[in-house]
Design a protein around this motif. Structure first.
Motif, PDB file in Angstrom:
ATOM      1  N   THR A  77       0.854  -1.186   0.000  1.00 12.32           N
ATOM      2  CA  THR A  77       0.000   0.000   0.000  1.00 12.32           C
ATOM      3  C   THR A  77       0.890   1.236   0.000  1.00 12.32           C
ATOM      4  OG1 THR A  77      -0.085   0.162   2.401  1.00 12.32           O
ATOM      5  CG2 THR A  77      -1.751  -1.233   1.328  1.00 12.32           C
ATOM      6  N   ALA A  78       0.287   2.382  -0.216  1.00 16.01           N
ATOM      7  CA  ALA A  78       1.053   3.639  -0.227  1.00 16.01           C
ATOM      8  C   ALA A  78       1.714   3.891   1.129  1.00 16.01           C
ATOM      9  CB  ALA A  78       0.142   4.805  -0.591  1.00 16.01           C
ATOM     10  N   GLU A  79       1.021   3.533   2.212  1.00 17.53           N
ATOM     11  CA  GLU A  79       1.594   3.720   3.555  1.00 17.53           C
ATOM     12  C   GLU A  79       2.803   2.807   3.772  1.00 17.53           C
ATOM     13  OE1 GLU A  79      -1.784   2.975   3.149  1.00 17.53           O
ATOM     14  OE2 GLU A  79      -2.399   5.070   3.263  1.00 17.53           O
ATOM     15  N   GLN A  80       2.695   1.570   3.290  1.00 17.23           N
ATOM     16  CA  GLN A  80       3.817   0.638   3.423  1.00 17.23           C
ATOM     17  C   GLN A  80       4.997   1.072   2.567  1.00 17.23           C
ATOM     18  OE1 GLN A  80       1.591  -2.839   2.274  1.00 17.23           O
ATOM     19  NE2 GLN A  80       1.629  -3.658   4.362  1.00 17.23           N
ATOM     20  N   LEU A  81       4.715   1.561   1.366  1.00 16.93           N
ATOM     21  CA  LEU A  81       5.792   2.022   0.496  1.00 16.93           C
ATOM     22  C   LEU A  81       6.520   3.220   1.093  1.00 16.93           C
ATOM     23  CD1 LEU A  81       4.229   1.676  -3.059  1.00 16.93           C
ATOM     24  CD2 LEU A  81       6.201   0.436  -2.139  1.00 16.93           C
ATOM     25  N   ALA A  82       5.794   4.068   1.813  1.00 20.69           N
ATOM     26  CA  ALA A  82       6.428   5.224   2.443  1.00 20.69           C
ATOM     27  C   ALA A  82       7.456   4.792   3.485  1.00 20.69           C
ATOM     28  CB  ALA A  82       5.375   6.125   3.079  1.00 20.69           C
ATOM     29  N   LEU A  83       7.237   3.639   4.098  1.00 20.40           N
ATOM     30  CA  LEU A  83       8.169   3.125   5.108  1.00 20.40           C
ATOM     31  C   LEU A  83       9.293   2.293   4.490  1.00 20.40           C
ATOM     32  CD1 LEU A  83       5.572   2.030   7.802  1.00 20.40           C
ATOM     33  CD2 LEU A  83       7.004   4.081   7.810  1.00 20.40           C
ATOM     34  N   ARG A  84       9.201   2.009   3.215  1.00 22.09           N
ATOM     35  CA  ARG A  84      10.198   1.173   2.531  1.00 22.09           C
ATOM     36  C   ARG A  84      11.094   2.039   1.648  1.00 22.09           C
ATOM     37  NH1 ARG A  84       9.544  -4.089   2.873  1.00 22.09           N
ATOM     38  NH2 ARG A  84      10.756  -4.447   0.985  1.00 22.09           N
ATOM     39  N   PHE A  85      11.730   3.020   2.240  1.00 23.15           N
ATOM     40  CA  PHE A  85      12.601   3.925   1.506  1.00 23.15           C
ATOM     41  C   PHE A  85      13.769   3.161   0.893  1.00 23.15           C
ATOM     42  CE2 PHE A  85      16.510   6.424   1.440  1.00 23.15           C
ATOM     43  CZ  PHE A  85      16.143   7.409   0.554  1.00 23.15           C
ATOM     44  N   SER A  86      14.104   3.504  -0.338  1.00 23.62           N
ATOM     45  CA  SER A  86      15.256   2.908  -1.006  1.00 23.62           C
ATOM     46  C   SER A  86      15.886   3.949  -1.918  1.00 23.62           C
ATOM     47  CB  SER A  86      14.839   1.694  -1.824  1.00 23.62           C
ATOM     48  OG  SER A  86      15.944   1.192  -2.542  1.00 23.62           O
ATOM     49  N   LEU A  87      17.185   4.112  -1.800  1.00 24.32           N
ATOM     50  CA  LEU A  87      17.899   5.014  -2.708  1.00 24.32           C
ATOM     51  C   LEU A  87      17.808   4.534  -4.148  1.00 24.32           C
ATOM     52  CD1 LEU A  87      21.106   5.702  -0.589  1.00 24.32           C
ATOM     53  CD2 LEU A  87      19.230   7.285  -1.030  1.00 24.32           C
ATOM     54  N   LEU A  88      17.560   3.252  -4.339  1.00 22.32           N
ATOM     55  CA  LEU A  88      17.430   2.700  -5.685  1.00 22.32           C
ATOM     56  C   LEU A  88      16.179   3.213  -6.394  1.00 22.32           C
ATOM     57  CD1 LEU A  88      18.484  -0.937  -4.855  1.00 22.32           C
ATOM     58  CD2 LEU A  88      19.764   0.686  -6.230  1.00 22.32           C
ATOM     59  N   ASN A  89      15.222   3.712  -5.641  1.00 19.28           N
ATOM     60  CA  ASN A  89      13.992   4.233  -6.242  1.00 19.28           C
ATOM     61  C   ASN A  89      14.148   5.653  -6.765  1.00 19.28           C
ATOM     62  OD1 ASN A  89      12.645   1.856  -5.757  1.00 19.28           O
ATOM     63  ND2 ASN A  89      11.820   2.542  -3.805  1.00 19.28           N
ATOM     64  N   LEU A  90      15.305   6.260  -6.548  1.00 22.16           N
ATOM     65  CA  LEU A  90      15.515   7.627  -7.029  1.00 22.16           C
ATOM     66  C   LEU A  90      15.775   7.685  -8.530  1.00 22.16           C
ATOM     67  CD1 LEU A  90      17.716   9.030  -4.127  1.00 22.16           C
ATOM     68  CD2 LEU A  90      15.246   9.263  -4.456  1.00 22.16           C
ATOM     69  N   SER A  91      16.183   6.561  -9.118  1.00 22.56           N
ATOM     70  CA  SER A  91      16.446   6.508 -10.555  1.00 22.56           C
ATOM     71  C   SER A  91      16.324   5.059 -11.028  1.00 22.56           C
ATOM     72  CB  SER A  91      17.859   7.029 -10.851  1.00 22.56           C
ATOM     73  OG  SER A  91      18.174   6.857 -12.221  1.00 22.56           O
ATOM     74  N   VAL A  92      15.938   4.888 -12.284  1.00 17.90           N
ATOM     75  CA  VAL A  92      15.850   3.550 -12.861  1.00 17.90           C
ATOM     76  C   VAL A  92      17.091   3.234 -13.701  1.00 17.90           C
ATOM     77  CG1 VAL A  92      13.341   3.477 -12.851  1.00 17.90           C
ATOM     78  CG2 VAL A  92      14.544   4.369 -14.866  1.00 17.90           C
ATOM     79  N   SER A  93      18.030   4.128 -13.744  1.00 16.82           N
ATOM     80  CA  SER A  93      19.225   3.972 -14.554  1.00 16.82           C
ATOM     81  C   SER A  93      20.125   2.857 -14.032  1.00 16.82           C
ATOM     82  CB  SER A  93      20.004   5.291 -14.563  1.00 16.82           C
ATOM     83  OG  SER A  93      21.300   5.110 -15.072  1.00 16.82           O
ATOM     84  N   HIS A  94      20.700   2.082 -14.951  1.00 19.51           N
ATOM     85  CA  HIS A  94      21.683   1.065 -14.562  1.00 19.51           C
ATOM     86  C   HIS A  94      22.929   1.728 -13.968  1.00 19.51           C
ATOM     87  CE1 HIS A  94      19.657  -2.491 -15.762  1.00 19.51           C
ATOM     88  NE2 HIS A  94      19.631  -2.205 -17.058  1.00 19.51           N
ATOM     89  N   TYR A  95      23.244   2.927 -14.434  1.00 22.22           N
ATOM     90  CA  TYR A  95      24.407   3.644 -13.906  1.00 22.22           C
ATOM     91  C   TYR A  95      24.218   3.967 -12.418  1.00 22.22           C
ATOM     92  CZ  TYR A  95      25.675   4.177 -18.795  1.00 22.22           C
ATOM     93  OH  TYR A  95      26.003   3.921 -20.090  1.00 22.22           O
ATOM     94  N   TRP A  96      23.012   4.348 -12.056  1.00 23.01           N
ATOM     95  CA  TRP A  96      22.704   4.655 -10.656  1.00 23.01           C
ATOM     96  C   TRP A  96      22.847   3.404  -9.795  1.00 23.01           C
ATOM     97  CZ3 TRP A  96      22.724   8.306  -7.313  1.00 23.01           C
ATOM     98  CH2 TRP A  96      21.981   8.242  -6.147  1.00 23.01           C
ATOM     99  N   LEU A  97      22.348   2.281 -10.288  1.00 25.37           N
ATOM    100  CA  LEU A  97      22.461   1.016  -9.571  1.00 25.37           C
ATOM    101  C   LEU A  97      23.930   0.624  -9.401  1.00 25.37           C
ATOM    102  CD1 LEU A  97      21.371  -1.613  -8.350  1.00 25.37           C
ATOM    103  CD2 LEU A  97      21.049  -2.460 -10.682  1.00 25.37           C
ATOM    104  N   VAL A  98      24.708   0.713 -10.447  1.00 27.48           N
ATOM    105  CA  VAL A  98      26.134   0.367 -10.369  1.00 27.48           C
ATOM    106  C   VAL A  98      26.851   1.323  -9.423  1.00 27.48           C
ATOM    107  CG1 VAL A  98      28.294   0.289 -11.693  1.00 27.48           C
ATOM    108  CG2 VAL A  98      26.211  -0.742 -12.617  1.00 27.48           C
ATOM    109  N   PHE A  99      26.510   2.600  -9.478  1.00 26.07           N
ATOM    110  CA  PHE A  99      27.122   3.584  -8.580  1.00 26.07           C
ATOM    111  C   PHE A  99      26.831   3.249  -7.120  1.00 26.07           C
ATOM    112  CE2 PHE A  99      26.515   7.481  -6.074  1.00 26.07           C
ATOM    113  CZ  PHE A  99      27.820   7.939  -6.056  1.00 26.07           C
TER     114      PHE A  99
END
Length: 170
Positions: free
Chosen positions: A59-81
């Motif tokens: 749910t939206a409430e659960q997603l708010a508690l599941r913070f991830s820096l990986l969600n800031l970008s979908v780029s493979h470069y961001w993941l590798v970084f």
């Protein structure tokens, strides 16, 4: 008995913290190095579970508690970084470099990868999240005395709960 008591109960002793820090961060570093060949499959947008699939599970409430820096970008470069930063942080922590601040970064990055890879998370990942939080609180053994004592107590309670739960499950 003397070595046992020194390791577990003398929090101002740097040796016990160094051993614990090297074991935890070194083991976690090896764990993430072993996942390197499947990096894009486990965490990438084109892998097993893209971000849209993960978002449908909560749910939206659960997603708010599941913070991830990986969600800031979908780029493979961001993941590798982020993965490179995480491995570098774990290696630096195992070596004892800038442990007070890098321990917080390691905990945030661990949570980011755990929150992104929903179906690959198991007991090791969860235990490490709690252990890294305790180490971050304690400044990985270089924080104030009260924080080191509290962090060590949290670690001891976590180990006690793990043993109790494992015993009860059998």
């Amino acid at each position: 008995e003397g070595i046992w008591n020194t390791f577990w109960f003398e929090h101002e002793a740097d040796r016990s913290w160094r051993v614990l820090r090297r074991l935890v961060y070194g083991l976690l570093c090896l764990f993430y190095v072993s996942r390197l060949p499947d990096l894009f499959f486990l965490y990438g947008e084109t892998g097993m579970f893209p971000r849209s699939a993960v978002q449908e599970l909560f749910t939206a409430e659960q997603l708010a508690l599941r913070f991830s820096l990986l969600n800031l970008s979908v780029s493979h470069y961001w993941l590798v970084f982020l993965y490179t930063v995480f491995l570098g942080t774990l290696a630096a922590l195992a070596a004892g470099f800038q442990v007070r601040w890098l321990s917080i970064l390691a905990w945030v990055l661990q949570l980011s990868f755990v929150h992104r890879a929903v179906y690959t998370v198991y007991g090791f990942d969860k235990v490490m999240c709690v252990l890294l939080a305790s180490l971050a609180l304690a400044g990985a053994g270089q924080g104030p005395l009260w924080a080191r004592s509290l962090g060590m107590r949290f670690i001891q309670v976590q180990i006690m709960i793990l043993y109790a739960y494992s015993g009860l499950e059998k």
